[in-house]
Design a protein around this motif. Structure first.
Motif, PDB file in Angstrom:
ATOM      1  N   LYS B 135       0.837  -1.201   0.000  1.00  0.00           N
ATOM      2  CA  LYS B 135       0.000   0.000   0.000  1.00  0.00           C
ATOM      3  C   LYS B 135       0.871   1.250   0.000  1.00  0.00           C
ATOM      4  O   LYS B 135       0.651   2.184  -0.751  1.00  0.00           O
ATOM      5  CB  LYS B 135      -0.908   0.007   1.234  1.00  0.00           C
ATOM      6  CG  LYS B 135      -2.062  -0.972   1.152  1.00  0.00           C
ATOM      7  CD  LYS B 135      -3.135  -0.616   2.171  1.00  0.00           C
ATOM      8  CE  LYS B 135      -4.327  -1.535   2.069  1.00  0.00           C
ATOM      9  NZ  LYS B 135      -4.059  -2.879   2.613  1.00  0.00           N
ATOM     10  N   ALA B 136       1.886   1.247   0.846  1.00  0.00           N
ATOM     11  CA  ALA B 136       2.673   2.459   1.051  1.00  0.00           C
ATOM     12  C   ALA B 136       3.575   2.787  -0.137  1.00  0.00           C
ATOM     13  O   ALA B 136       3.705   3.943  -0.521  1.00  0.00           O
ATOM     14  CB  ALA B 136       3.510   2.330   2.315  1.00  0.00           C
ATOM     15  N   TYR B 137       4.197   1.757  -0.723  1.00  0.00           N
ATOM     16  CA  TYR B 137       5.203   2.030  -1.752  1.00  0.00           C
ATOM     17  C   TYR B 137       4.686   1.927  -3.167  1.00  0.00           C
ATOM     18  O   TYR B 137       5.289   2.455  -4.084  1.00  0.00           O
ATOM     19  CB  TYR B 137       6.394   1.077  -1.590  1.00  0.00           C
ATOM     20  CG  TYR B 137       7.164   1.345  -0.320  1.00  0.00           C
ATOM     21  CD1 TYR B 137       7.223   0.396   0.687  1.00  0.00           C
ATOM     22  CD2 TYR B 137       7.820   2.556  -0.132  1.00  0.00           C
ATOM     23  CE1 TYR B 137       7.924   0.640   1.852  1.00  0.00           C
ATOM     24  CE2 TYR B 137       8.518   2.810   1.024  1.00  0.00           C
ATOM     25  CZ  TYR B 137       8.568   1.857   2.023  1.00  0.00           C
ATOM     26  OH  TYR B 137       9.247   2.103   3.173  1.00  0.00           O
ATOM     27  N   ILE B 138       3.570   1.208  -3.348  1.00  0.00           N
ATOM     28  CA  ILE B 138       3.092   1.017  -4.714  1.00  0.00           C
ATOM     29  C   ILE B 138       1.707   1.620  -4.928  1.00  0.00           C
ATOM     30  O   ILE B 138       1.514   2.543  -5.730  1.00  0.00           O
ATOM     31  CB  ILE B 138       3.054  -0.480  -5.082  1.00  0.00           C
ATOM     32  CG1 ILE B 138       4.445  -1.102  -4.918  1.00  0.00           C
ATOM     33  CG2 ILE B 138       2.551  -0.667  -6.498  1.00  0.00           C
ATOM     34  CD1 ILE B 138       4.470  -2.592  -5.139  1.00  0.00           C
ATOM     35  N   ILE B 139       0.744   1.079  -4.177  1.00  0.00           N
ATOM     36  CA  ILE B 139      -0.655   1.452  -4.427  1.00  0.00           C
ATOM     37  C   ILE B 139      -0.894   2.947  -4.271  1.00  0.00           C
ATOM     38  O   ILE B 139      -1.369   3.621  -5.195  1.00  0.00           O
ATOM     39  CB  ILE B 139      -1.598   0.687  -3.467  1.00  0.00           C
ATOM     40  CG1 ILE B 139      -1.397  -0.807  -3.594  1.00  0.00           C
ATOM     41  CG2 ILE B 139      -3.033   1.084  -3.705  1.00  0.00           C
ATOM     42  CD1 ILE B 139      -2.082  -1.419  -4.772  1.00  0.00           C
ATOM     43  N   VAL B 140      -0.580   3.477  -3.093  1.00  0.00           N
ATOM     44  CA  VAL B 140      -0.906   4.880  -2.823  1.00  0.00           C
ATOM     45  C   VAL B 140      -0.157   5.839  -3.742  1.00  0.00           C
ATOM     46  O   VAL B 140      -0.764   6.757  -4.304  1.00  0.00           O
ATOM     47  CB  VAL B 140      -0.676   5.217  -1.322  1.00  0.00           C
ATOM     48  CG1 VAL B 140      -0.801   6.706  -1.089  1.00  0.00           C
ATOM     49  CG2 VAL B 140      -1.675   4.470  -0.465  1.00  0.00           C
ATOM     50  N   PRO B 141       1.157   5.675  -3.953  1.00  0.00           N
ATOM     51  CA  PRO B 141       1.851   6.603  -4.857  1.00  0.00           C
ATOM     52  C   PRO B 141       1.281   6.606  -6.273  1.00  0.00           C
ATOM     53  O   PRO B 141       1.104   7.668  -6.867  1.00  0.00           O
ATOM     54  CB  PRO B 141       3.299   6.084  -4.855  1.00  0.00           C
ATOM     55  CG  PRO B 141       3.441   5.358  -3.583  1.00  0.00           C
ATOM     56  CD  PRO B 141       2.114   4.753  -3.293  1.00  0.00           C
ATOM     57  N   VAL B 142       0.969   5.410  -6.803  1.00  0.00           N
ATOM     58  CA  VAL B 142       0.411   5.367  -8.162  1.00  0.00           C
ATOM     59  C   VAL B 142      -0.965   6.024  -8.184  1.00  0.00           C
ATOM     60  O   VAL B 142      -1.278   6.846  -9.053  1.00  0.00           O
ATOM     61  CB  VAL B 142       0.321   3.914  -8.674  1.00  0.00           C
ATOM     62  CG1 VAL B 142      -0.404   3.872 -10.003  1.00  0.00           C
ATOM     63  CG2 VAL B 142       1.693   3.300  -8.796  1.00  0.00           C
ATOM     64  N   MET B 143      -1.777   5.655  -7.192  1.00  0.00           N
ATOM     65  CA  MET B 143      -3.140   6.190  -7.158  1.00  0.00           C
ATOM     66  C   MET B 143      -3.134   7.703  -7.031  1.00  0.00           C
ATOM     67  O   MET B 143      -3.871   8.403  -7.729  1.00  0.00           O
ATOM     68  CB  MET B 143      -3.882   5.537  -5.984  1.00  0.00           C
ATOM     69  CG  MET B 143      -5.322   5.978  -5.862  1.00  0.00           C
ATOM     70  SD  MET B 143      -5.511   7.458  -4.881  1.00  0.00           S
ATOM     71  CE  MET B 143      -5.244   6.800  -3.247  1.00  0.00           C
ATOM     72  N   LEU B 144      -2.288   8.242  -6.161  1.00  0.00           N
ATOM     73  CA  LEU B 144      -2.245   9.691  -5.966  1.00  0.00           C
ATOM     74  C   LEU B 144      -1.917  10.422  -7.262  1.00  0.00           C
ATOM     75  O   LEU B 144      -2.535  11.420  -7.603  1.00  0.00           O
ATOM     76  CB  LEU B 144      -1.214  10.049  -4.898  1.00  0.00           C
ATOM     77  CG  LEU B 144      -1.669   9.876  -3.449  1.00  0.00           C
ATOM     78  CD1 LEU B 144      -0.540  10.216  -2.495  1.00  0.00           C
ATOM     79  CD2 LEU B 144      -2.877  10.732  -3.147  1.00  0.00           C
ATOM     80  N   ARG B 145      -0.971   9.882  -8.011  1.00  0.00           N
ATOM     81  CA  ARG B 145      -0.615  10.540  -9.268  1.00  0.00           C
ATOM     82  C   ARG B 145      -1.772  10.486 -10.251  1.00  0.00           C
ATOM     83  O   ARG B 145      -1.989  11.407 -11.019  1.00  0.00           O
ATOM     84  CB  ARG B 145       0.628   9.899  -9.875  1.00  0.00           C
ATOM     85  CG  ARG B 145       1.905  10.367  -9.227  1.00  0.00           C
ATOM     86  CD  ARG B 145       3.101   9.793  -9.974  1.00  0.00           C
ATOM     87  NE  ARG B 145       4.360  10.156  -9.364  1.00  0.00           N
ATOM     88  CZ  ARG B 145       4.842   9.598  -8.264  1.00  0.00           C
ATOM     89  NH1 ARG B 145       4.155   8.673  -7.646  1.00  0.00           N
ATOM     90  NH2 ARG B 145       6.010   9.984  -7.791  1.00  0.00           N
ATOM     91  N   ASN B 146      -2.521   9.386 -10.226  1.00  0.00           N
ATOM     92  CA  ASN B 146      -3.640   9.269 -11.155  1.00  0.00           C
ATOM     93  C   ASN B 146      -4.771  10.227 -10.835  1.00  0.00           C
ATOM     94  O   ASN B 146      -5.485  10.674 -11.720  1.00  0.00           O
ATOM     95  CB  ASN B 146      -4.192   7.834 -11.156  1.00  0.00           C
ATOM     96  CG  ASN B 146      -3.281   6.875 -11.887  1.00  0.00           C
ATOM     97  OD1 ASN B 146      -2.445   7.282 -12.673  1.00  0.00           O
ATOM     98  ND2 ASN B 146      -3.464   5.587 -11.639  1.00  0.00           N
ATOM     99  N   VAL B 147      -4.952  10.531  -9.531  1.00  0.00           N
ATOM    100  CA  VAL B 147      -6.102  11.364  -9.159  1.00  0.00           C
ATOM    101  C   VAL B 147      -5.736  12.831  -8.997  1.00  0.00           C
ATOM    102  O   VAL B 147      -6.545  13.617  -8.505  1.00  0.00           O
ATOM    103  CB  VAL B 147      -6.782  10.864  -7.860  1.00  0.00           C
ATOM    104  CG1 VAL B 147      -7.269   9.457  -8.027  1.00  0.00           C
ATOM    105  CG2 VAL B 147      -5.882  11.013  -6.667  1.00  0.00           C
ATOM    106  N   LEU B 148      -4.546  13.213  -9.422  1.00  0.00           N
ATOM    107  CA  LEU B 148      -4.128  14.615  -9.259  1.00  0.00           C
ATOM    108  C   LEU B 148      -5.144  15.631  -9.784  1.00  0.00           C
ATOM    109  O   LEU B 148      -5.415  16.620  -9.101  1.00  0.00           O
ATOM    110  CB  LEU B 148      -2.772  14.847  -9.938  1.00  0.00           C
ATOM    111  CG  LEU B 148      -1.564  14.424  -9.090  1.00  0.00           C
ATOM    112  CD1 LEU B 148      -0.286  14.567  -9.889  1.00  0.00           C
ATOM    113  CD2 LEU B 148      -1.474  15.247  -7.820  1.00  0.00           C
ATOM    114  N   PRO B 149      -5.729  15.440 -10.973  1.00  0.00           N
ATOM    115  CA  PRO B 149      -6.711  16.433 -11.430  1.00  0.00           C
ATOM    116  C   PRO B 149      -7.886  16.587 -10.462  1.00  0.00           C
ATOM    117  O   PRO B 149      -8.296  17.708 -10.166  1.00  0.00           O
ATOM    118  CB  PRO B 149      -7.197  15.853 -12.766  1.00  0.00           C
ATOM    119  CG  PRO B 149      -6.128  14.948 -13.217  1.00  0.00           C
ATOM    120  CD  PRO B 149      -5.474  14.405 -11.996  1.00  0.00           C
ATOM    121  N   SER B 150      -8.416  15.467  -9.963  1.00  0.00           N
ATOM    122  CA  SER B 150      -9.516  15.549  -8.992  1.00  0.00           C
ATOM    123  C   SER B 150      -9.075  16.246  -7.725  1.00  0.00           C
ATOM    124  O   SER B 150      -9.822  17.032  -7.140  1.00  0.00           O
ATOM    125  CB  SER B 150     -10.028  14.154  -8.632  1.00  0.00           C
ATOM    126  OG  SER B 150     -10.781  13.634  -9.665  1.00  0.00           O
TER     127      SER B 150
END
Lengths: 254, 220, 220
Positions: B135-150
């Motif tokens: 979660k800390a090193y993969i999931i959250v960093p990728v997800m955060l970058r994807n939702v930047l516009p929102s």
């Protein structure tokens, strides 16, 4: 006999980009003409000019003798009023690469819409005509299904029925199998073959060379906005006159 | 219309307006930071296997999103002291806005998490990482970058919501605008300028964030 | 917290709270209906209007959407009386919310129409439909389904924003609640109660919206 389609010296540009540079083409009743060529050769643009989905700057397109889209008024070229253009578009039928079925209507309603609104048929008459053509393309069982419930091949067949039900003088096919999964391509080509055998006048843009060779009465090879070579399929595919065409065919599956 | 435009009083008070704007931005930044933490926890809660956690997270989000923020602000400032939680104006507002932000961001994060391919987690498991580390090193960093516009949109909304701090007399932009309005009677000028400052700031934030997005986004 | 004491006071205050709730409903309904009507026109003009129209309306929507709704309400309240337009606080508030709603609905309508693939218009043209027929039979039905969820969201935002009218003295539910609190000192209970009523109202609106969505959804 007035040809179904007569294109004379057609020119079309997108801004500075010249896409069609002087096209002359005649299609008679019962002809099945295939347009082949590389991407960017202008074949789809040519097709889309015929039903005025694209405007053109120079030249003329006549369907059954009637000038499409523009009119010569005392030496000046004038665009026809929208209502006339809408009526002229109904003289041809088009099947699109992306099918473009109306997702909020059943297959039956998709086919009926033009019959009711453009041809002003009554509901019962429109339904009868629509069902006849859905049956013809093998989709009568699914007439009350929505596009979202149909496969790509099924959607395309409904789209073809929608176009043909309008009883057009000329059918335009714009790469109708390019968006389909390979196993669904044949069912759509079979429908087109069947309609051609019945004498439907057609102008087909396609990458399916085998199909073009089998079904066409004439094949037109386009390159960079002009017609590079045209002739019967045996000549085009069997004995190409130009190096360019030979090169194109060598790179395509035949 | 008989009106004598006079912007002098606005210029004279530019320092108040500027400090109000600054405070508003500060409140927004702090609240979205805390809100992100809350939102992430709530998002994972909504996707949890345990029914209780899912219910808790969903209730939190539903309760906060459907309640007017002004009611939340007043409740936190005036009613919570009765439960022993007595906060000053600014901390009280930050608490309210953070909880408010968390509810909206949880929805953004939940959608972002759901959109990630399952293979990401499986790849992490395959190289022997624990669920927490994945979660800390993969999931959250990728997800955060994807939702930047929102995230950007939410931040701009939150900044506009800081105007409500004026309701409990926090000295941000709207509070000062109202003060100037009442004291000077320069009604049109005051509200024109206040509105313009908000609109301009929103534009500025949007373009800064867009540049940020472009830098941080995963190259495609 | 004495429940029976609270319930006694709640019963005593029922008339003023009901009246406030009624006011909230009137404010919300009026703003949503007027604002949506105006918003549809704005959205259509943004989609099909000429360059000048679209530019003016772009400025209109951007300005309204960049301004916090609280500032809009205060501006309408203070400015209109100065320019000689005599509106009550209630009318000024509804005007502000109507404008706010129109800018959001305008953007929603524009976005929904723009999201319809070009191929739909081309297919309609190819079977000889005029623009009017295309819009009515092909574009509008698809746009409406797209608009519905976001529009319901805007409606709940208006209900929540109605609370801001309390600050300019309109006795809707929140101000009525505050008046009861000032009499009974039961701020915890009554703020919670008000929050619950708003939550329930918005929850019901959301559920109604979802039911309509299900009804008109296209089978896939």
């Amino acid at each position: 006999m007035t040809p179904v389609l007569k294109i004379t010296d057609l020119h079309k540009s997108f801004g500075d980009l010249k896409v069609l540079t002087g096209i002359d083409l005649t299609v008679h009743k019962g002809d099945v003409v295939s347009l082949i060529g590389a991407s960017g050769s202008g074949k789809t643009t040519l097709l889309r000019c015929v039903n005025l989905l694209e405007e053109f700057e120079r030249g003329s397109i006549e369907i059954a003798g009637e000038a499409i889209g523009y009119r010569d008024e005392g030496g000046r070229r004038r665009r026809r009023p929208e209502r006339q253009i809408a009526r002229q578009r109904a003289m041809t039928g088009m099947a699109f690469q992306q099918f473009n079925l109306f997702p909020h209507m059943t297959a039956l309603k998709n086919v009926m819409l033009g019959l009711v609104k453009t041809k002003k048929l009554g509901q019962d008459e429109a339904r009868a005509v629509a069902e006849k053509w859905l049956d013809r393309v093998g989709m009568i069982e699914r007439k009350d299904h929505y596009p979202g419930q149909l496969s790509g091949g099924q959607q395309q067949r409904v789209a073809i029925a929608r176009a043909i039900a309008m009883n057009p003088q000329l059918m335009l096919f714009d790469e109708v199998t390019s968006s389909l999964d390979p196993e669904l391509v044949q069912e759509v080509l079979a429908v087109v073959r069947d309609l051609a055998a019945d004498g439907m006048t057609m102008l087909i843009v396609t990458h399916e060379m085998r199909f073009a060779r089998d079904v066409s009465t004439k094949v037109v090879f386009m390159h960079q906005g002009r017609i590079a070579e045209e002739g019967p399929p045996e000549q085009i595919f069997g004995a190409p006159k130009s190096e360019r065409l030979a090169g194109f065919l060598a790179n395509s599956e035949i | 219309m008989d009106y004598d435009f006079n912007f002098a009083v606005i210029w004279r008070n530019w320092d108040l307006l500027a400090s109000g704007l600054g405070l508003g931005l500060l409140l927004a930044v702090v609240s979205i930071a805390i809100g992100c933490v809350i939102g992430l926890v709530a998002a994972f809660g909504m996707l949890s296997k345990h029914r209780v956690l899912r219910w808790l997270a969903l209730s939190y989000v539903s309760a906060i999103r459907n309640t007017p923020i002004l009611v939340l602000i007043l409740f936190t400032y005036f009613a919570l002291p009765e439960l022993g939680v007595a906060l000053d104006k600014i901390p009280s507002f930050i608490l309210t806005l953070s909880i408010y932000a968390g509810a909206y961001l949880s929805e953004v994060f939940r959608a972002g998490l759901v959109a990630l391919p399952k293979g990401l987690r499986e790849a992490g498991l395959a190289i022997g990482l624990t669920e927490m580390k994945i979660k800390a090193y993969i999931i959250v960093p990728v997800m955060l970058r994807n939702v930047l516009p929102s995230l950007s949109n939410n931040f701009i909304s939150l900044f506009k919501d800081t105007s409500l701090a004026a309701a409990i007399a926090v000295p941000e932009l709207t509070f000062y605008a109202r003060k100037i309005n009442v004291e000077s009677f320069r009604v049109i000028e005051t509200w024109m300028v206040a509105s313009l400052i908000y609109v301009a700031t929103c534009y500025a934030i949007a373009s800064v964030l867009r540049r940020f997005e472009a830098r941080l986004a995963i190259p495609r | 917290m004495d429940l029976s004491f609270f319930l006694d006071n709640l019963w005593n205050a029922r008339m003023s709270l009901l009246s406030g709730f009624g006011k909230t409903l009137v404010i919300s309904l009026a703003s949503v209906i007027l604002g949506s009507g105006l918003g549809v026109l704005v959205g259509l003009a943004l989609s099909y209007g000429n360059l000048a129209t679209r530019f003016v309306l772009r400025v209109y929507t951007d300005f309204l959407r960049g301004t916090p709704v609280f500032v809009l309400i205060l501006a309408c309240f203070y400015v209109l009386s100065v320019v000689g337009v005599d509106l009550s606080a209630f009318q000024a508030g509804v005007l502000a919310l109507t404008l706010f709603c129109s800018s959001h609905v305008g953007e929603i309508v524009r976005g929904a129409l723009a999201a319809i693939p070009k191929g739909q218009t081309e297919a309609a043209k190819s079977i000889g439909l005029t623009f009017g027929q295309t819009f009515a039979s092909v574009l509008l039905p698809q746009a409406l389904r797209q608009i519905l969820p976001t529009w319901v969201n805007t409606a709940t935002e208006i209900v929540k924003a109605s609370t801001l009218l309390s600050i300019i003295g309109v006795v809707e539910l929140l101000l009525a609640t505050q008046q009861v609190i000032s009499r009974t000192y039961l701020s915890l209970e009554f703020y919670f109660f008000a929050g619950f009523v708003y939550w329930l109202l918005n929850f019901l609106i959301e559920q109604a919206g979802r039911a309509v969505e299900r009804r008109v959804s296209i089978p896939q």
